[in-house]
Write an enzyme that holds these catalytic residues in place. Structure first.
Site, PDB file in Angstrom:
ATOM      1  N   ASP A 239      -0.081  -2.795  -5.308  1.00 36.12           N
ATOM      2  CA  ASP A 239       0.617  -3.484  -4.230  1.00 36.12           C
ATOM      3  C   ASP A 239      -0.397  -4.248  -3.386  1.00 36.12           C
ATOM      4  OD1 ASP A 239       2.764  -4.299  -2.698  1.00 36.12           O
ATOM      5  OD2 ASP A 239       2.764  -2.512  -1.428  1.00 36.12           O
TER       6      ASP A 239
ATOM      7  N   TYR B  60      -1.160  -7.194  -0.140  1.00 38.55           N
ATOM      8  CA  TYR B  60      -0.871  -7.274   1.308  1.00 38.55           C
ATOM      9  C   TYR B  60      -1.154  -8.716   1.691  1.00 38.55           C
ATOM     10  CZ  TYR B  60      -1.269  -5.319   6.142  1.00 38.55           C
ATOM     11  OH  TYR B  60      -1.108  -4.987   7.461  1.00 38.55           O
TER      12      TYR B  60
ATOM     13  N   HIS C  80       2.827 -11.191   7.894  1.00 39.70           N
ATOM     14  CA  HIS C  80       3.076  -9.742   7.907  1.00 39.70           C
ATOM     15  C   HIS C  80       1.834  -8.981   8.390  1.00 39.70           C
ATOM     16  CE1 HIS C  80       4.385  -5.734   6.763  1.00 39.70           C
ATOM     17  NE2 HIS C  80       3.320  -5.602   5.994  1.00 39.70           N
TER      18      HIS C  80
ATOM     19  N   GLU D 269       9.537  -7.730  -0.950  1.00 40.66           N
ATOM     20  CA  GLU D 269       8.403  -8.185  -1.752  1.00 40.66           C
ATOM     21  C   GLU D 269       8.933  -8.813  -3.038  1.00 40.66           C
ATOM     22  OE1 GLU D 269       5.139  -5.509  -2.239  1.00 40.66           O
ATOM     23  OE2 GLU D 269       5.545  -4.425  -0.377  1.00 40.66           O
TER      24      GLU D 269
ATOM     25  N   GLN E  37       3.427   7.472   6.825  1.00 41.47           N
ATOM     26  CA  GLN E  37       2.334   6.519   6.592  1.00 41.47           C
ATOM     27  C   GLN E  37       1.345   6.504   7.756  1.00 41.47           C
ATOM     28  OE1 GLN E  37       3.849   2.514   6.058  1.00 41.47           O
ATOM     29  NE2 GLN E  37       1.843   1.616   5.666  1.00 41.47           N
TER      30      GLN E  37
ATOM     31  N   TYR F 223      -2.584   7.561   6.651  1.00 36.52           N
ATOM     32  CA  TYR F 223      -3.226   6.414   5.985  1.00 36.52           C
ATOM     33  C   TYR F 223      -4.723   6.263   6.251  1.00 36.52           C
ATOM     34  CZ  TYR F 223      -3.616   2.973   9.825  1.00 36.52           C
ATOM     35  OH  TYR F 223      -3.982   2.284  10.944  1.00 36.52           O
TER      36      TYR F 223
END
Ligand code: MN
Length: 412
Positions: A122, A124, A129, A197, A236, A240
């Site tokens: 994934d 970013y 965003h 996404e 998260q 994280y």
């Protein structure tokens, strides 16, 4: 181009699209299909009728639970399959038209995971965003970390929990640290979010130790799907640091069932945002590498029949394009395999109605998102259904993705 099949106006699955998927039906095992309008064409049956005879493809490539083997035939053959089908669908005297018993209604088939996903990465890659998240959690005057404009930032995700549209998920549980407490508690997540996404599926293997250039990168992309990267923001937030996302992300990601080929998307290529500062040589590229794909997210609250669109965005906003992502992913010699899934990262635009997550739309849970029918939300609630849709359109040609639809059920 006109087809003899009756196709609804404005269909995502026009004669120009012809996406691949895996379907089954009562009495018919899982196999490769192609969508056109509201219909699904059985490619195994087509092959048995010798429609693809020139390509000499064994039936087992079509009678298969995943597209991986078919994709591994290579673009030369898989593109040819699309071209032959296109001709058959235009030609009033085609073999396919004589045998329309191998064409089914979309409403009578069941769609399955199109590929067996080996690895999932994934990225970013939306500046809007990353800036929104940086403003919320760090410094609004300096929202991007120093590496962000130099590296297409990404992490290795979990492939086992990628699911196809229509599969419900349960609210995940985990460690959460309440703001007023020194220690974490074990609880159901209170902050379930979607991430708008797009995913792309790798179409051929690369060699361990070799790198793929931005020039060759698109040869490694078979096609694209809509991708909802479900997130538990409270899990998260606590987990994280320092190694990044883990259980707050790995409980589920949902994809649309029809894989739109990169070839079908070619007419919709556009220039991406200007990249400044200048990127390192291995990330430079020539030509247009962004794609103009309109995207939307809707919520259907449990018990309601009214969907509300809460986000309208576009894949063209991405700062880092797919070719740069692939070049970066492999620059250290990491190999890619057919069926690997790459996701873009949340696709947000500049305007407040183009933010691709509830976290941004409700600005960290501080602002209610008003829905039709008297509902409001800050995060996703039990029995809500999230729907994502996407399409390209130019000079009356429409190529779309259909939808990815997932209902959130309570914790078990
Ligand atoms: Mn994500």
């Amino acid at each position: 181009m006109n087809t003899w099949i009756e196709v609804p106006n404005n269909t995502d699955f026009s004669i120009y699209n012809l996406p691949f998927g895996i379907f089954s039906k009562k009495g018919i095992s899982k196999r490769v299909g192609v969508a056109i309008g509201n219909k699904v064409i059985d490619l195994l049956a087509c092959n048995k009728l010798n429609i693809f005879a020139d390509l000499d493809i064994h039936n087992s490539f079509f009678e298969n639970t995943f597209l991986n083997d078919f994709i591994n035939l290579g673009k030369k053959k898989t593109n040819k399959v699309r071209e032959i089908l296109q001709k058959e669908l235009i030609d009033e005297n085609s073999k396919l038209k004589m045998h329309n018993d191998l064409i089914f209604s979309m409403f009578e088939v069941e769609m399955h995971m199109p590929v067996n996903v080996g690895d999932y990465t994934d990225f970013y890659s939306s500046m809007e965003h990353a800036s929104n998240i940086g403003s919320m959690f760090r410094d609004p005057d300096n929202p991007l970390l120093p590496n962000w404009k130099h590296i297409p930032v990404g992490y290795h995700g979990r492939a086992s929990s990628i699911i196809v549209s229509g599969v419900d998920i349960n609210r995940p549980k985990g460690q959460i640290k309440p703001v007023d407490s020194e220690n974490p508690i074990f609880s159901s997540s209170k902050r379930i979010d979607f991430e708008l996404e797009m995913g792309y599926i790798i179409g051929k293997n690369s060699k361990l130790g070799s790198s793929i250039s931005t020039k060759d990168a698109e040869d490694y992309i078979f096609g694209k799907v809509l991708f909802n990267d479900w997130s538990a923001r409270d899990i998260q937030k606590w987990e994280y640091v320092p190694l990044g996302p883990f259980l707050g992300k790995s409980f589920a990601s949902s994809i649309s069932p029809w894989v739109v080929t990169i070839e079908a998307l070619k007419p919709f290529k556009v220039q991406g945002p200007v990249q400044h500062p200048e990127v390192l040589d291995y990330l430079k590229f020539d030509g247009f590498k962004n794609y103009d794909i309109n995207l939307s997210v809707s919520i259907l609250p449990g018990g309601s029949e009214i969907e509300t669109v809460i986000c309208k965005s576009n894949f063209k906003y991405m700062y880092w394009n797919m070719s740069q992502q692939i070049a970066h992913h492999t620059v250290n010699g990491c190999n890619l395999n057919t069926g690997d899934m790459m996701a873009s990262g949340t696709i947000s635009g500049k305007s407040k109605d183009s933010y691709g997550s509830m976290l941004e739309l409700s600005w960290g849970g501080k602002k209610d998102i008003i829905l039709d029918g008297g509902y409001s939300r800050t995060f996703v609630e039990d029995f809500d259904t999230i729907l994502m849709r996407g399409y390209c359109s130019k000079n009356d040609i429409r190529v779309g993705f259909g939808e990815v639809k997932t209902k959130l059920l309570p914790s078990i």
